[in-house]
Design a protein around this motif. Sequence first.
Motif, PDB file in Angstrom:
ATOM      1  N   UNK A  39       0.829  -1.143   0.078  1.00  0.00           N
ATOM      2  CA  UNK A  39       0.156  -0.001   0.057  1.00  0.00           C
ATOM      3  C   UNK A  39       1.004   1.190   0.039  1.00  0.00           C
ATOM      4  N   UNK A  40       1.849   1.232   0.760  1.00  0.00           N
ATOM      5  CA  UNK A  40       2.750   2.559   0.893  1.00  0.00           C
ATOM      6  C   UNK A  40       3.511   2.506  -0.479  1.00  0.00           C
ATOM      7  N   UNK A  41       3.853   1.418  -1.126  1.00  0.00           N
ATOM      8  CA  UNK A  41       4.671   1.353  -2.538  1.00  0.00           C
ATOM      9  C   UNK A  41       3.751   2.091  -3.382  1.00  0.00           C
ATOM     10  N   UNK A  42       2.293   1.729  -3.402  1.00  0.00           N
ATOM     11  CA  UNK A  42       1.412   2.195  -4.246  1.00  0.00           C
ATOM     12  C   UNK A  42       1.029   3.716  -4.107  1.00  0.00           C
ATOM     13  N   UNK A  43       0.883   3.988  -3.188  1.00  0.00           N
ATOM     14  CA  UNK A  43       0.896   5.458  -2.667  1.00  0.00           C
ATOM     15  C   UNK A  43       1.983   6.106  -3.179  1.00  0.00           C
ATOM     16  N   UNK A  44       3.229   5.901  -2.978  1.00  0.00           N
ATOM     17  CA  UNK A  44       4.423   6.372  -3.578  1.00  0.00           C
ATOM     18  C   UNK A  44       4.374   6.644  -4.881  1.00  0.00           C
ATOM     19  N   UNK A  45       4.024   5.597  -5.512  1.00  0.00           N
ATOM     20  CA  UNK A  45       3.923   5.314  -7.104  1.00  0.00           C
ATOM     21  C   UNK A  45       2.976   6.272  -7.597  1.00  0.00           C
ATOM     22  N   UNK A  81      11.095  -2.378 -12.128  1.00  0.00           N
ATOM     23  CA  UNK A  81      12.042  -2.034 -11.562  1.00  0.00           C
ATOM     24  C   UNK A  81      12.096  -0.814 -10.937  1.00  0.00           C
ATOM     25  N   UNK A  82      11.182   0.066 -11.471  1.00  0.00           N
ATOM     26  CA  UNK A  82      10.846   1.474 -10.641  1.00  0.00           C
ATOM     27  C   UNK A  82       9.875   1.138  -9.539  1.00  0.00           C
ATOM     28  N   UNK A  83       8.850   0.188  -9.603  1.00  0.00           N
ATOM     29  CA  UNK A  83       8.301  -0.170  -8.422  1.00  0.00           C
ATOM     30  C   UNK A  83       8.884  -0.820  -7.342  1.00  0.00           C
ATOM     31  N   UNK A  84       9.833  -1.696  -7.863  1.00  0.00           N
ATOM     32  CA  UNK A  84      10.711  -2.524  -6.848  1.00  0.00           C
ATOM     33  C   UNK A  84      11.539  -1.635  -5.991  1.00  0.00           C
ATOM     34  N   UNK A  85      12.247  -0.480  -6.719  1.00  0.00           N
ATOM     35  CA  UNK A  85      12.982   0.282  -6.079  1.00  0.00           C
ATOM     36  C   UNK A  85      12.147   1.352  -4.799  1.00  0.00           C
ATOM     37  N   UNK A  86      11.010   1.566  -5.597  1.00  0.00           N
ATOM     38  CA  UNK A  86      10.038   2.342  -4.591  1.00  0.00           C
ATOM     39  C   UNK A  86       9.875   1.353  -3.322  1.00  0.00           C
ATOM     40  N   UNK A  87       9.600   0.205  -3.695  1.00  0.00           N
ATOM     41  CA  UNK A  87       9.300  -0.553  -2.422  1.00  0.00           C
ATOM     42  C   UNK A  87      10.637  -0.821  -1.518  1.00  0.00           C
ATOM     43  N   UNK A 122      17.903 -12.241 -11.406  1.00  0.00           N
ATOM     44  CA  UNK A 122      19.046 -12.016 -10.809  1.00  0.00           C
ATOM     45  C   UNK A 122      19.013 -10.324 -10.722  1.00  0.00           C
ATOM     46  N   UNK A 123      18.788  -9.640 -11.993  1.00  0.00           N
ATOM     47  CA  UNK A 123      18.481  -8.259 -12.018  1.00  0.00           C
ATOM     48  C   UNK A 123      17.681  -7.753 -11.302  1.00  0.00           C
ATOM     49  N   UNK A 124      16.482  -8.331 -11.358  1.00  0.00           N
ATOM     50  CA  UNK A 124      15.322  -7.793 -10.551  1.00  0.00           C
ATOM     51  C   UNK A 124      15.658  -7.812  -8.926  1.00  0.00           C
ATOM     52  N   UNK A 125      16.096  -8.978  -8.565  1.00  0.00           N
ATOM     53  CA  UNK A 125      16.414  -9.295  -7.061  1.00  0.00           C
ATOM     54  C   UNK A 125      17.722  -8.071  -6.742  1.00  0.00           C
ATOM     55  N   UNK A 126      18.472  -7.831  -7.562  1.00  0.00           N
ATOM     56  CA  UNK A 126      19.647  -7.084  -7.410  1.00  0.00           C
ATOM     57  C   UNK A 126      19.269  -5.589  -7.151  1.00  0.00           C
ATOM     58  N   UNK A 127      18.368  -5.120  -7.954  1.00  0.00           N
ATOM     59  CA  UNK A 127      17.627  -3.849  -8.079  1.00  0.00           C
ATOM     60  C   UNK A 127      16.921  -3.791  -6.879  1.00  0.00           C
ATOM     61  N   UNK A 128      16.026  -4.662  -6.367  1.00  0.00           N
ATOM     62  CA  UNK A 128      15.250  -4.604  -5.049  1.00  0.00           C
ATOM     63  C   UNK A 128      15.878  -4.490  -3.971  1.00  0.00           C
ATOM     64  N   UNK A 129      17.162  -5.034  -3.713  1.00  0.00           N
ATOM     65  CA  UNK A 129      18.046  -5.195  -2.566  1.00  0.00           C
ATOM     66  C   UNK A 129      19.107  -4.078  -2.695  1.00  0.00           C
ATOM     67  N   UNK A 130      19.193  -3.452  -3.700  1.00  0.00           N
ATOM     68  CA  UNK A 130      20.124  -2.427  -3.768  1.00  0.00           C
ATOM     69  C   UNK A 130      21.512  -2.773  -4.058  1.00  0.00           C
TER      70      UNK A 130
END
Length: 188
Positions: free
Chosen positions: A46-52, A66-72, A147-155
């Motif tokens: 919910x917080x992610x959706x609001x920010x998005x 990738x944009x949304x996972x970064x926000x999350x 791997x790329x999505x997990x890397x983006x999410x975890x920074x």
Amino acid sequence: MDERSPDVGTARDKAFAEYVLPEVEVLLRVAMTLTAQPADAEDLVQDTLLRAYRAVDRFDGRHPRAWLLTIMRRAEVNRHRRRRPQLLDDPDTDLGRPAEPAPGAGASPEDIVVGACFDAVVDGALAALPVKHQQVVRLVDVEGLSYAEAAELLGVPEGTVMSRLHRARRRIRDRLSAAGLAPKRGVM
């Protein structure tokens, strides 16, 4: 108030529906791997959706996941800053797991015992991993992220994800071997 505000709201709503709404299920699955509590995962989504929604008019339309996972990821970091870390895991977090089949449901007694033992060893091995390795296993092996999505999410870099995943899988395999549930690694 600006006369164009209804148009801006309509454009924002269209962009949100196009880029964000198709990714809600993925966001919820990833949030579950990050929080392990359904209520916390829903709050994080919910917080992610609001920010998005607030930022969608500035989004270029490329790589929405990738944009949304970064926000999350950033929302989760902020959530951890606001509260004390959990000292003990809640023993009831695994309640949502499907029940083992009943003995008369077509499985042999050996299958039931080995299946329960296997699950217990895997659960124990996963719980014994450092948190950073647990997260990678859950994101890549359980949730199916690349791997790329997990890397983006975890920074972290993609190579770090691959390295952590390799180490985590090896530790889980070693636990299964020690319990007699997987072949021992051969000597080379």
